[in-house]
Design a protein around this motif. Sequence first.
Motif, PDB file in Angstrom:
ATOM      1  N   GLN A 214      44.011  80.249  22.147  1.00 61.53           N
ATOM      2  CA  GLN A 214      44.277  78.843  22.429  1.00 61.53           C
ATOM      3  C   GLN A 214      45.469  78.609  23.358  1.00 61.53           C
ATOM      4  O   GLN A 214      45.559  77.537  23.963  1.00 61.53           O
ATOM      5  N   PHE A 215      46.370  79.585  23.475  1.00 63.04           N
ATOM      6  CA  PHE A 215      47.597  79.347  24.236  1.00 63.04           C
ATOM      7  C   PHE A 215      47.918  80.522  25.146  1.00 63.04           C
ATOM      8  O   PHE A 215      47.498  81.664  24.905  1.00 63.04           O
TER       9      PHE A 215
ATOM     10  N   GLN B 158      51.765  77.240  26.268  1.00 62.86           N
ATOM     11  CA  GLN B 158      50.955  76.528  27.255  1.00 62.86           C
ATOM     12  C   GLN B 158      49.509  76.540  26.781  1.00 62.86           C
ATOM     13  O   GLN B 158      48.908  77.611  26.644  1.00 62.86           O
ATOM     14  N   PRO B 159      48.911  75.366  26.487  1.00 62.49           N
ATOM     15  CA  PRO B 159      47.520  75.339  26.010  1.00 62.49           C
ATOM     16  C   PRO B 159      46.547  75.819  27.082  1.00 62.49           C
ATOM     17  O   PRO B 159      46.718  75.531  28.276  1.00 62.49           O
ATOM     18  N   ARG B 160      45.547  76.546  26.653  1.00 68.80           N
ATOM     19  CA  ARG B 160      44.481  76.948  27.564  1.00 68.80           C
ATOM     20  C   ARG B 160      43.475  75.810  27.717  1.00 68.80           C
ATOM     21  O   ARG B 160      43.374  74.925  26.860  1.00 68.80           O
TER      22      ARG B 160
ATOM     23  N   PRO C  28      42.010  73.281  21.392  1.00 73.50           N
ATOM     24  CA  PRO C  28      42.340  72.049  20.665  1.00 73.50           C
ATOM     25  C   PRO C  28      43.645  71.457  21.185  1.00 73.50           C
ATOM     26  O   PRO C  28      44.567  72.182  21.553  1.00 73.50           O
ATOM     27  N   GLY C  29      43.713  70.139  21.189  1.00 75.13           N
ATOM     28  CA  GLY C  29      44.869  69.472  21.768  1.00 75.13           C
ATOM     29  C   GLY C  29      46.029  69.330  20.812  1.00 75.13           C
ATOM     30  O   GLY C  29      46.688  68.274  20.806  1.00 75.13           O
ATOM     31  N   TRP C  30      46.269  70.329  19.992  1.00 73.69           N
ATOM     32  CA  TRP C  30      47.378  70.244  19.048  1.00 73.69           C
ATOM     33  C   TRP C  30      47.916  71.634  18.770  1.00 73.69           C
ATOM     34  O   TRP C  30      47.260  72.646  19.021  1.00 73.69           O
ATOM     35  N   CYS C  31      49.118  71.670  18.227  1.00 71.06           N
ATOM     36  CA  CYS C  31      49.743  72.922  17.805  1.00 71.06           C
ATOM     37  C   CYS C  31      50.611  72.595  16.588  1.00 71.06           C
ATOM     38  O   CYS C  31      51.206  71.507  16.516  1.00 71.06           O
TER      39      CYS C  31
ATOM     40  N   GLU D 189      50.668  66.953  18.994  1.00 69.33           N
ATOM     41  CA  GLU D 189      49.284  66.706  19.405  1.00 69.33           C
ATOM     42  C   GLU D 189      49.237  65.913  20.700  1.00 69.33           C
ATOM     43  O   GLU D 189      50.278  65.541  21.254  1.00 69.33           O
ATOM     44  N   ASP D 190      48.005  65.649  21.187  1.00 71.46           N
ATOM     45  CA  ASP D 190      47.762  65.056  22.510  1.00 71.46           C
ATOM     46  C   ASP D 190      48.348  65.953  23.596  1.00 71.46           C
ATOM     47  O   ASP D 190      48.992  65.485  24.551  1.00 71.46           O
TER      48      ASP D 190
END
Length: 719
Positions: free
Chosen positions: A71-72, A96-98, A102-105, A194-195
């Motif tokens: 995911q990152f 850094q999100p791929r 999902p738009g959260w961590c 998130e977002d």
Amino acid sequence: MISLKRYRLFSAVLSAVLLGVCLLPAICPLYADSPDRSVHFPEGWVSQAVVDCERSAGWDPVQTPQELEEQFTGFEIAHATNARARGKASCHWQFQPRAGAPGWCELRADRAPGGRFDAVSIWLKNPAGSQALLWLKLQDADGVVYTIPGILIGAEKNWYEIAFNVGEYLPAAGTPDPRPGISFPVKSIGLVLEDLRPDQEYMLYLDELRVHTAPPAQLDVVELTTPRQARAGESLQMRFRLRAQSEVRESLSVRVALALAGANACTVTVPVPVPAEGASPGDVLPAVPVQLTVPPFVTPGDYDVTLDASGAVIHMPDKRRLPTSTVRVLPADPDAAPVGASIAGDPPGIAIGGEPVRVYYTMADPSDPREFGALTDAAPDVVRFRIALGGTQHGCVTVPWASPDAFDFTDLDAALTQILSAAPSARVLPDVLLVTPEWWLRSHPSDQLALAKDAEAYTRAPHPSLSSEAWRQEMGSALETLVRHLESAPFARHIVGYELSAGFEGRWLSWDLAGDDLGDYSPAQRLAFQMWLQRRYGSLERLRAAWGQPARPANDRPGAVKAIASWAEIDVPDPAARRRKQTWLIDPVGNMAIVDYRLFASQATVEAIAHFAAVVKAASGGTKLCGAAYGQFMALEDAPADSGHLGLTGFLQLRDIDFVVGPPAGGSPGHLVMPAASIARAGKALLSGLSSSAGDPWERVAAQMTQSATVSVSAAMPL
């Protein structure tokens, strides 16, 4: 005229002054007061640091390493000292999100606060100004996740504090809450971002996770209506009214209880509404009706009515001003006694009034208050818990045994009162763990367990020999005192029976299974072995024949084979020989001494259980069930033949044993590790055990036993 030396000194001083003037704008901010970006709580609030990030980062990801990789890009949590932070160190969080992730961590704090709190906050630095929604997530004592709308971050790049009011948290969507409202203490605190935008790098610094607690609201009781007396087993109709002494901002959950000598006998929780605008000092809140059932098992006496609430202090007036704050409880109607328990059904099981027990509840730790909430929800037929008679053990209610006639049942009585208050219709099946006190072992050195390695002298261990007659008699007297105390108490009618536990893991296993040494080489065990052999063989000639020794000993003849000339010469077999024969099957020719010792040790264990079971039956007047753990050798991976559990036939013939306890539930199907059919044919019930399992070698051991069952050794003599 200025000398050259003075000129050089003057030039140096002037240069220093000019340099200081030039650097002054840059130096002054270091000493100027930084802006206050902390959250200000009302006066009287108490703050507690949960994670300060001084020794470690203090936060861990909730995703697995594989999920983080998927995911990152470049996910990192580090212990940082370069953030110019509030403290000496902080947590550096960078990722850094791929694309498509999902738009959260989420992170989870490595510790949680221990009590109730009203707000939670964290210090944050977002030097890159990355925008996202941030919020703190709570998981309460019941495991329910509570959430709150996030706060937009990104505008502030310096350190600032973000706070969330616990009163605004709600259960996560679609999550049922068995007890509405956050149940403290919380199990964990999470931080959610998130977002998130794909392919954007995020770099945050975290510091000082804190919880904040408001001062408790102050109230006093201005009205309390109760009956002056009641009989145990009846319901009381009560009413009370509270007056605010300080600001009361939200409604209360008030616990109303009857207490004797400081211990609650019964409790009920009722809501006390507070107006939306709150209550001011002097305001009287609406009257609250209460119905409180007095359990039939409580001790008769004068009980205090108590009121308390989380986050509030309720002041009770003096008893002379409010005589209704005391209720006299009379003994229960004898006709209300519960019906007895028995063994019935096919296969046999514990039945109450002829109806089989459907729901058992095992208390892992009776000292944990959270157990009682779960106990109420479970609504069990029978509650099982462990009593440590003689010493302290984790997960047990302790009954101290300080000297031969000195016992303290205070904690036990309080625990039973709490259990039956939480589940008034339930029965209890206590497991009595026989813990031999140190003072007894010191005064009986010959009866203390002795262990030996292959070539080392015997060493005493802090346990009794299961063959010790002195231990059986004196521990039996202590057990009798315990049972008589319980059978004379008001809650005796709720006791189904007693489980007896001793030995390694409380399962009547040989103590030496706990380590690498072998036992038991105590004088008590040696004497008991000699007496058992004398009963078994009847004569030394038969013993020598079975053990492969000359029928007529000639020990004084040079080169002659040594033979036993008297019963007193016999010792427990050598540790080295026993260790070489730790297998399922051994040839009795040349090894009959080891076979005999295994059979003896098992029968000695059965005899000890029989002795204590007879004590229970006598002390309870024969009205209560009794059982113990036995026949578990198939559940053992190490030295099963030395477990002391090879005498199952004799154990199942004990008339004072009503149920057999197997290994703890959850390890394997019971038919693989316990001879359930044999137990059922003997008319005994089979229950799962309470203690921890010794291992999980189920399939392999079962296969070995299947092979062994096809072998018959005609030379082996029956018990």
